[in-house]
Enzyme design. Sequence first.
Site, PDB file in Angstrom:
ATOM      1  N   LYS A   1     -13.034  -0.751   6.769  1.00 57.53           N
ATOM      2  CA  LYS A   1     -13.620  -1.598   5.731  1.00 57.53           C
ATOM      3  C   LYS A   1     -14.635  -2.574   6.327  1.00 57.53           C
ATOM      4  O   LYS A   1     -15.741  -2.699   5.816  1.00 57.53           O
ATOM      5  CB  LYS A   1     -12.524  -2.388   5.001  1.00 57.53           C
ATOM      6  CG  LYS A   1     -11.329  -1.572   4.549  1.00 57.53           C
ATOM      7  CD  LYS A   1     -11.714  -0.570   3.495  1.00 57.53           C
ATOM      8  CE  LYS A   1     -10.580   0.183   2.833  1.00 57.53           C
ATOM      9  NZ  LYS A   1      -9.458   0.673   3.566  1.00 57.53           N
TER      10      LYS A   1
ATOM     11  N   TRP B   1       0.871  -1.174   0.000  1.00 52.55           N
ATOM     12  CA  TRP B   1       0.000   0.000   0.000  1.00 52.55           C
ATOM     13  C   TRP B   1       0.923   1.243   0.000  1.00 52.55           C
ATOM     14  O   TRP B   1       1.812   1.336   0.868  1.00 52.55           O
ATOM     15  CB  TRP B   1      -0.862  -0.029   1.262  1.00 52.55           C
ATOM     16  CG  TRP B   1      -1.850   1.069   1.375  1.00 52.55           C
ATOM     17  CD1 TRP B   1      -2.687   1.536   0.402  1.00 52.55           C
ATOM     18  CD2 TRP B   1      -2.139   1.830   2.557  1.00 52.55           C
ATOM     19  NE1 TRP B   1      -3.473   2.532   0.900  1.00 52.55           N
ATOM     20  CE2 TRP B   1      -3.159   2.741   2.211  1.00 52.55           C
ATOM     21  CE3 TRP B   1      -1.640   1.830   3.862  1.00 52.55           C
ATOM     22  CZ2 TRP B   1      -3.688   3.640   3.131  1.00 52.55           C
ATOM     23  CZ3 TRP B   1      -2.165   2.709   4.771  1.00 52.55           C
ATOM     24  CH2 TRP B   1      -3.180   3.609   4.405  1.00 52.55           C
TER      25      TRP B   1
ATOM     26  N   ASP C   1      -0.321  -5.474   9.736  1.00 55.71           N
ATOM     27  CA  ASP C   1      -1.377  -4.536   9.339  1.00 55.71           C
ATOM     28  C   ASP C   1      -2.602  -5.361   8.968  1.00 55.71           C
ATOM     29  O   ASP C   1      -2.615  -6.061   7.958  1.00 55.71           O
ATOM     30  CB  ASP C   1      -0.872  -3.719   8.129  1.00 55.71           C
ATOM     31  CG  ASP C   1      -1.864  -2.644   7.698  1.00 55.71           C
ATOM     32  OD1 ASP C   1      -2.951  -2.558   8.303  1.00 55.71           O
ATOM     33  OD2 ASP C   1      -1.551  -1.888   6.756  1.00 55.71           O
TER      34      ASP C   1
HETATM   35  C1  LMR Z   1      -7.008   1.912  -0.561  1.00 52.87           C
HETATM   36  O1  LMR Z   1      -5.896   1.386  -0.628  1.00 52.87           O
HETATM   37  O2  LMR Z   1      -7.683   2.203  -1.556  1.00 52.87           O
HETATM   38  C2  LMR Z   1      -7.594   2.193   0.795  1.00 52.87           C
HETATM   39  O3  LMR Z   1      -6.781   1.681   1.791  1.00 52.87           O
HETATM   40  C3  LMR Z   1      -7.929   3.627   0.978  1.00 52.87           C
HETATM   41  C4  LMR Z   1      -6.736   4.508   1.147  1.00 52.87           C
HETATM   42  O4  LMR Z   1      -6.763   5.314   2.069  1.00 52.87           O
HETATM   43  O5  LMR Z   1      -5.787   4.418   0.367  1.00 52.87           O
END
Ligand code: LMR
Length: 397
Positions: free
Chosen positions: A248, A133, A213
């Site tokens: 979520k 991420w 996480d």
């Molecule tokens: C995502 O990856 O789309 C979600 O976790 C929202 C975000 O804040 O990035």
Amino acid sequence: MLTDLQQQPADALLALIKLHNTDPRADKIDLGVGVYRTGQGDTPVFGAIKAAEKKLVEEQDSKAYLGPEGDMGFVEALMPYIFGKDSAEMAKILEAGRIEGMQTPGGTGSLRLALGMVKRAGCKRIIVGKPSWPNHNQICADLGLGVVEFNHAAADGTIDMDALRTAIAASEDGDAILLHGCCHNPTGIDYSHAEWDEIASLLAASKILPIVDLAYQGLGAGMEEDAYGLRRVLVSVPEALICYSCDKNFGLYRDRVGALYAMVADPADLPKVMSNGHSLARANWSQPPDHGGAAVRLVLEDEKLTAQWLDELDQMRDRMRQVRARLAAAGKTGGVDLTPIGGQNGLFSIIPFTPEQVQAMRTKHGIYFAGSGRINVAGLTMGNIDQFIAAVADVTG
Ligand code: LMR
């Protein structure tokens, strides 16, 4: 002074929301930011949360501050779901009082505290799978923590265990590793139980501090199944940090609901460890927003609402499984193979589009997703999935 600031690029994922909103085409499709959508394309408030919010409005008699740790009723009510009610090994850890938590604004707040804490403890490097991420690396960079990357998945879409083994073997004293507990963001490619067992043993034999996480519990295979890896790690190592998000699995995105938990070897160390979480929270946001966490607590304090919430979560997961099965059934589509998506978990999967193909999907077909090729499968419905598959065939064929 302010004129000396450098222009920062807008967050690419959040910028997509605007890009999609301004596209006038009626048949546009939003597969960008990770929010769940129903078969009708909506993101409704959970029924269980609506009921809890009603109660909250009626019963809440003060909005006075709660402190940097937030609503500890919320933090504790979540613990049986995260850490398990049935495992004897986990029960021993919980009964010994080795785990304590605090409320945070979403999973991001929790990560910010966890990474801030390890930095204070002298950690210099965070080992992170690639891709991850994007906010993981962004928070590390902001805190001045180095990032050591290893390849998360091989080109054929399977986990690259060798890369992980090598990264752990090459670790240095004082390193931490950031692992996705389930529903890997952005690939959807999760570790199997056997792989988690191996990861837990490798970490036990190392000095690496695990940071897990867990932002999508319940969206993969189920609440219990999705916590398997976290619990294997916790029963194997002396200490760990757990970053949790309710954004979520309770659908509370904009209310920002999360928690940070620390597990230590000796419960006598918990006050010292948590005092760092509290002081970092105070320096960042002082105290977390209350509303969403209080609504989660009210759901979890009420058997009927808990059952309703779990049922709503099951329906979300079932729908995402159906979308995944339909994509997988399309198989080879143009120049890409959609089959692996069927075996992946959670909201996301990556399709290996080139940057030009991502652009063509936007301009020619009005289909929006991250530049990495990450799609939010929940943005697909039985009404638009054929349009999506045809567009994929068109731009990659
Ligand atoms: C995502 O990856 O789309 C979600 O976790 C929202 C975000 O804040 O990035």
